[in-house]
Design an enzyme around this catalytic site. Structure first.
Site: not given
Ligand code: ATP
Length: 869
Positions: A610, A614, A339
């Protein structure tokens, strides 16, 4: 989609401090009593269940009985003592390791929960929730305690941990109760997960009184989980055991046959059955002891010990290991999909610029205050909730606006929280007596809802590109006044009438200072880093440039947007992922597809996530890494949590994983050399016809050294940055490499040759001299291994064995124990160990004469260092 209210509740201020302590006194804390564990003595006795240990013990007891008749029972007592000692030490280490695993459960109790107390929204640890607390829940949260909903919006809960229902719709409104459901629709339960919507509820039960607390759960010891390395080693252990058993049986037959054929003491021709039984038993015991030695029972312990140590050290480095296999799999990772926000950046979001296009200032401010799910902590000025939204609230505060005065919960009619798929959030609320639909989100999405002149569109576009090229996060705002009674569908804003474009903002979030260096380490460790972000491509590429995975020469194909990626055929996508470095505007499904395709290409993939959505990608990846700031759902699905969200922690985890693997290799290298030497010696001894070259008690001592002590010494070696210079190993690789196998055979044979020559020499002496020389032989055997421990420590590295020696506490301790133990055995062992005290001079000669084992290793490593330079 609208708010539901439970009419039974009107007070939303929450408990005061004194009410909290009163409730805690009355109803207790919100912690679950851990399930009963198997008592220690039972676990200890389990250790004796091993069939080979049982056989050896039985044989020792029979020999004790026989020996009592002729009064020479001391060796049998020694054997029994040695077995008990070895088992006890092994047990103690295992318990110690198990204790280190317990951190996991304790940490969950600390996870933060949003509650309303005394009119303010604050975060408290889960264990501090009390009956009566007003808890705020939203997507991704884990419910901290049982309670009744006060208010809810589209609330859907995953109750699979309790009822097996993956999705249950909950209602605050008692009129909407679903009578079919196991629990009332207004009831939310501890340890279930919020999958959609949001709500507020009042806690009615905490701790053991909750539904999950009542379900008595079986004690699950995490040490029982087998990792891939465990499984590989189990197979190896079986193979070695078979080999050892073969040699032991052969040695037994050869020794006994020779004894019968030669019959030097005339036992077999006589009718002295007692002596015959004794002789058979003696050889039998030797054979079983050899098996005990050959079976590498220390191997699982070495792995457990390494994993336990790794897990604890990783925790200190902000990595919480949830699934044990992650410790080792991280070492084999070849691709990291990371990310951006929080992992590469500091997550310290700040509004850097704000440009309004609509004149109504007051409306805009109210929109920021209402169209949000975040809060500001009154005392600390700290934000609670989504960092982007916190940044906006802080911007209001900086401009002297109190958002609380603008926001009253009654003013919010309905809300659609932000989601990465939709990339916008919306709220319908009352501002200045009018009903307003407020939208904020990714600029291109928000702009598509609005009527904008071409000139304005051009200006906005240029402005946004300017922000994005500085790696800033961009956001746009829009609104529409709703007619009385008009029902606006917030999930389909595009389908409704056009909105008024209100403003754009640029939010800065600088990259973490340690990231470029950590990325460099990954690259030199042969690991590819890919950014997968919900942000725009311009912002993502600028971040990629700053962290060092993008430069002027990088081809354009190294970047793709989520929607474009989704449009590629499987073949095209399969080709594309190899070159990909940045995926922008990615949605969770894109992330999951990327992970799957990379895995198809044979990569070992670690992925960060997060959000609630996901979870599939985290599940699919070889190692799913959730962020400490992420949702409980993501954490639950992950194998490891980065408590500080940082990319640097991922790199650390790789280093730990690789070091762990190397330590196990070191252990195997050491242990197998001892195994090869000892087995060959006993077999060789049986062929040339000496008495037992090593007695049962001596073999047990050697076994303790090479199994238990070596596991302690080598499995606990600290990790080294050095492992980051190698390329990742293949996951299919066998843990014993070709080079290792060669080393084991060559050194094992060399030790055997030296010792065997010595043995032939000993054989020529007689009487007391014989025992004395066999003591020298035994000590030489142990000292050869002693020095080889230094080589084992340096295995896989070109460093000298004395490099960072003072950090290797376990190794130093074990070296001291071996030396001290051997001295005690030789000096005081007497009949029990068949030893005779050695003089100081003899000791010095043995130590000096065996030390070339290490010196030759040192010279070899030195040569390799020079060549590598
Ligand atoms: P990463 O996936 O690396 O964490 P990200 O956080 O930028 O990146 P998203 O959270 O999916 O990815 O955000 C995508 C876009 O949605 C942002 O660029 C921003 O324009 C918009 N956005 C982000 N947060 C919010 C929010 N709370 N409300 C409205 N829009 C938002």
């Amino acid at each position: 989609m609208s708010n539901e209210i439970n009419p039974l509740y009107s007070n939303l201020r929450g408990l005061t401090d004194s009410e909290v302590s009163k409730s805690r006194q009355e109803h207790g804390e919100n912690t679950l009593t851990p399930p009963k564990r198997t008592p220690l003595w039972k676990l200890y006795l389990d250790k004796y269940k091993d069939p080979i240990i049982k056989i050896l013990l039985v044989a020792a007891v029979i020999s004790l009985a026989l020996a009592c008749i002729n009064g020479e029972f001391i060796e049998s007592v020694g054997i029994i003592l040695a077995i008990v000692l070895a088992t006890t030490i092994g047990f103690w280490f295992e318990m110690d390791a198990a204790k280190k695993f317990n951190v996991l459960t304790a940490l969950g109790e600390e996870s933060p929960v949003k509650v309303r107390r005394d009119g303010k929204v604050v975060e408290v640890a889960r264990k501090d929730i009390v009956v009566g607390d007003v808890v705020i829940i939203e997507v991704g949260d884990e419910i901290p305690a049982d309670g009744t909903l006060i208010e809810s919006t589209d609330l859907q809960i995953d109750e699979s941990s309790l009822t097996g229902e993956p999705i249950i719709t909950k209602h605050a409104d008692p009129a909407k109760n679903d009578t079919e459901a196991t629990y009332a629709s207004s009831k939310v339960l501890r340890s279930t997960m919020v999958m959609n919507g949001r709500g507020t509820y009042q806690v009615t039960e905490v701790g053991d009184a909750t539904e999950i607390g009542k379900v008595s759960r079986a004690s699950t010891e995490i040490t029982a989980v087998k990792t891939p390395l465990n499984l590989q080693l189990d197979k190896l252990a079986k193979l070695i055991s078979k080999f050892g058993i073969g040699i032991s049986v052969a040695a037994f037959i050869i020794f006994l046959t020779r004894d019968i054929v030669l019959d030097s003491e005339g036992i077999w021709a006589s009718t002295d059955y007692l002596r015959m039984a004794e002789t058979v038993l003696q050889y039998f015991m030797m054979a079983v002891t050899l098996i005990v030695m050959a079976v590498p029972e220390g191997m699982p312990m070495a792995v457990t010990l390494s994993l336990a140590l790794n897990m604890r050290r990783m925790l200190k480095n902000n990595n919480l290991v949830r699934k044990l296999h992650a410790c080792e799999t991280m070492g084999a990772v070849t691709v990291i999909c990371t990310d951006k926000t929080g992992t590469l950046t500091q997550n310290k979001m700040q509004v850097a610029d704000m440009k309004q296009y609509d004149a109504d200032d007051a409306l805009f401010r109210s929109a920021i205050a209402l169209n949000t799910t975040a809060h500001l902590d009154e005392e600390g000025g700290k934000g609670i909730g989504n960092p982007t939204e916190v940044a906006l609230l802080l911007w209001l505060e900086k401009n002297g606006v109190d958002y609380r005065a603008l926001r009253k919960d009654e003013d919010i009619e309905a809300q659609l929280p932000f989601s990465t798929e939709r990339k916008y959030m919306a709220t319908i609320g009352k501002i200045g007596g009018k009903r307003i639909l407020m939208v904020k989100g990714a600029p291109e999405i928000v702009a598509s809802f609005c009527d904008i002149t071409p000139e304005a569109r051009q200006e906005i576009g240029d402005r946004l590109r300017g922000y994005q090229n500085q790696a800033m996060r961009t956001l746009a705002f829009a609104y529409r006044v709703l007619a009385d009674g008009e029902q606006a569908d917030m999930t389909a804003v595009a389908a409704g009438p056009k909105l008024t474009f209100q403003a754009v903002t640029a939010i800065s979030d600088p990259i973490r200072l340690d990231v470029p260096d950590a990325v460099k380490q990954c690259v030199s460790a042969g690991i590819n880093v890919k950014i997968v972000t919900g942000d725009t491509s311009a912002t993502a590429i600028e971040i990629a440039r700053q962290i060092g995975i993008w430069n002027a020469e990088t081809p354009a194909e190294a970047q793709i947007t989520g929607p474009d990626f989704a449009a590629l055929s499987d073949d095209e996508a399969y080709q594309r992922v190899a070159k990909l470095r940045v995926m922008s505007r990615a949605r969770p499904t894109d992330k999951q597809r990327l992970v799957n395709l990379l895995q198809k290409r044979g990569e070992v993939v670690a992925v960060t996530g997060d959000g609630t959505n996901d979870a599939p990608a985290l599940n699919h990846a070889h190692v799913g890494l959730s962020l400490g700031s992420g949702t409980s759902v993501a954490k639950e699905a992950s194998d490891m949590t980065l408590l500080d969200d940082s990319f640097g922690s991922i790199v650390n985890a790789v280093m730990w994983g690789r070091s762990l693997y190397r330590n196990i290799q070191r252990f195997l290298y050491f242990q197998l050399i001892v195994n090869v030497t000892a087995l060959l010696l006993v077999l060789g001894g049986s062929v040339i016809g000496t008495e037992l070259p090593l007695t049962v008690t001596q073999i047990l001592w050697v076994n303790l050294i090479m199994d238990t002590f070596a596991a302690l010494a080598l499995a606990s070696l600290p990790p080294s940055r050095e492992v980051m210079k190698d390329k990742p190993r293949k996951q299919s690789d066998f843990i014993i490499t070709r080079g290792m196998a060669q080393g084991i055979i060559i050194i094992g044979l060399a030790f055997f040759a030296v010792l065997f020559a010595f043995l032939i020499h000993c054989n020529q002496s007689a009487g007391d001299l014989h025992v004395h020389e066999l003591s020298i032989f035994f000590t030489t055997f142990v000292m050869l291994q002693f020095w080889n421990l230094f080589n084992a420590k340096s295995f896989g590295s070109n460093h000298s064995a004395f490099h960072a020696f003072t950090h290797d506490n376990g190794l130093l301790l074990v070296l001291a124990i071996i030396l001290g133990g051997q001295w005690i055995i030789v000096t005081f062992g007497g009949k029990m160990f068949r030893t005779d005290p050695l003089s100081l001079q003899e000791w010095l000669v043995i130590i000096a004469a065996t030390s070339p084992v290490m010196w030759i290793g040192e010279i070899w490593r030195c040569i390799k260092r020079v060549i590598n330079k």
